[in-house]
Design an enzyme around this catalytic site. Structure first.
Site, short mmCIF file in Angstrom:
data_model
loop_
_atom_site.label_atom_id
_atom_site.label_comp_id
_atom_site.label_asym_id
_atom_site.label_seq_id
_atom_site.Cartn_x
_atom_site.Cartn_y
_atom_site.Cartn_z
N ASP A 1 -139.99 -9.40 21.30
CA ASP A 1 -140.26 -8.02 20.88
C ASP A 1 -140.90 -7.19 21.99
O ASP A 1 -141.32 -7.72 23.02
CB ASP A 1 -141.14 -8.01 19.62
N ASN B 1 -150.59 -11.87 8.60
CA ASN B 1 -149.83 -11.49 7.39
C ASN B 1 -148.52 -12.27 7.27
O ASN B 1 -147.67 -11.95 6.46
CB ASN B 1 -149.53 -9.97 7.41
N HIS C 1 -146.20 -12.54 9.64
CA HIS C 1 -145.06 -12.03 10.41
C HIS C 1 -144.65 -12.98 11.53
O HIS C 1 -145.46 -13.72 12.06
CB HIS C 1 -145.29 -10.59 10.92
N GLU D 1 -142.35 -7.75 9.59
CA GLU D 1 -143.51 -7.61 8.70
C GLU D 1 -143.13 -7.99 7.27
O GLU D 1 -141.93 -8.00 6.93
CB GLU D 1 -143.98 -6.14 8.73
C1 F6R Z 1 -145.54 -11.63 19.81
C2 F6R Z 1 -145.13 -11.68 18.42
C3 F6R Z 1 -146.11 -11.76 17.31
C4 F6R Z 1 -147.30 -12.68 17.62
C5 F6R Z 1 -148.28 -12.67 16.44
C6 F6R Z 1 -149.50 -13.51 16.74
O1 F6R Z 1 -144.42 -11.57 20.68
O2 F6R Z 1 -143.96 -11.62 18.18
O3 F6R Z 1 -145.45 -12.22 16.16
O4 F6R Z 1 -146.83 -13.96 17.85
O5 F6R Z 1 -148.67 -11.37 16.17
O6 F6R Z 1 -150.22 -12.94 17.80
P1 F6R Z 1 -151.45 -13.71 18.46
O7 F6R Z 1 -150.86 -14.91 19.13
O8 F6R Z 1 -152.01 -12.74 19.46
O9 F6R Z 1 -152.38 -14.06 17.37
#
Ligand code: F6R
Length: 242
Positions: free
Chosen positions: A67, A136, A138, A143
């Site tokens: 992303d 959450n 995701h 989301e």
């Molecule tokens: C990042 C992504 C997100 C993160 C998630 C956890 O490329 O796609 O899904 O993996 O938000 O983020 P952290 O590792 O910072 O807790």
């Protein structure tokens, strides 16, 4: 899905890196799906260490990132482009032409997303996809929603994601939208490694592993993947007692 629990985030990261390195040693032109955020940092540190040690070359490896924020220039400090080059790509022998990161500033976002999915298909699909998980549930920036998403698309970030990630924007100016691989794109990967560390991920992990498969917890879809491995530290696995 396979669940593996480790004492520390570093050990979980090392296990993920071991699988990635083994894949690249077996096929130097392997296609990797990569994630950003705090969770994969130990994975990238270990990949760099193994490269420096001479265990592996990434010179033919192809990568696709999950992303990128919409409307954020690539060179911005908080872009995922900058994150990947600072934390991994500039430290290994990857060929920049083989690195694929969505362009959040593309004038036609739908065309950019379609181009990205097309390039993944042309590359023969993702061999190993690394994922983190949001509090959450995701994955990527898919989301919680009423339906599972399909291909790569532009998404409006949820308040929970904005609250978690605002800390990476020194000026407090965080984009409201992002481009992300959809669930359909993620599920096409041949192998998926979801890594989660820290107690703040325990509820999301419980819902993803033990809950019903529902787009309200996007990571739960991985219960339907034929080769998904969850690499967790003890804190993230806290609610999976047995
Ligand atoms: C990042 C992504 C997100 C993160 C998630 C956890 O490329 O796609 O899904 O993996 O938000 O983020 P952290 O590792 O910072 O807790």
């Amino acid at each position: 899905m396979e669940i593996r629990i480790f004492d520390t985030p570093e050990e979980a990261g090392k296990a993920a890196a071991d699988i990635i390195v083994e894949t690249v040693v077996a096929d130097p032109a392997a296609v990797l799906g990569l994630a950003t955020g705090a969770t994969p940092l130990p994975v990238y540190r270990e990949m760099i260490r193994r490269y420096e040690k001479g265990d592996v070359t990434f010179s033919k490896t192809v990568t696709f990132n999950l992303d990128e924020y919409s409307s954020l220039p690539r060179k911005a400090e908080s872009s995922y482009y900058t994150f990947m080059w600072s934390n991994l790509f500039s430290r290994i022998d990857i060929d920049g032409d083989n690195v694929h990161i969505l362009d959040g500033c593309a004038p036609d976002k739908a065309a950019e997303c379609a181009r990205f999915d097309g390039m993944i298909d042309e590359a023969g699909g993702v061999d190993v996809q690394l994922l983190g998980i949001g509090t959450n549930g995701h994955i990527g920036f898919n989301e919680p929603a009423d339906e599972f998403t399909g291909g790569t698309f532009e998404v409006k970030l949820s308040q929970s994601t904005r609250d978690s990630n605002i800390k990476y924007f020194a000026d407090g100016n965080m984009p409201e939208y992002a481009l992300t691989m959809g669930i359909g794109t993620i599920m096409k990967a041949k192998k998926i490694l979801l890594m989660a560390t820290g107690e703040n991920k325990a509820k999301a992990i419980y819902a993803a592993v033990r809950g019903e498969v529902t787009p309200r917890c996007p990571a739960s879809v991985l219960q339907n993947h034929p080769d998904a491995v969850f690499l967790l530290d003890k804190s993230a696995a806290k609610l999976l007692e047995d």
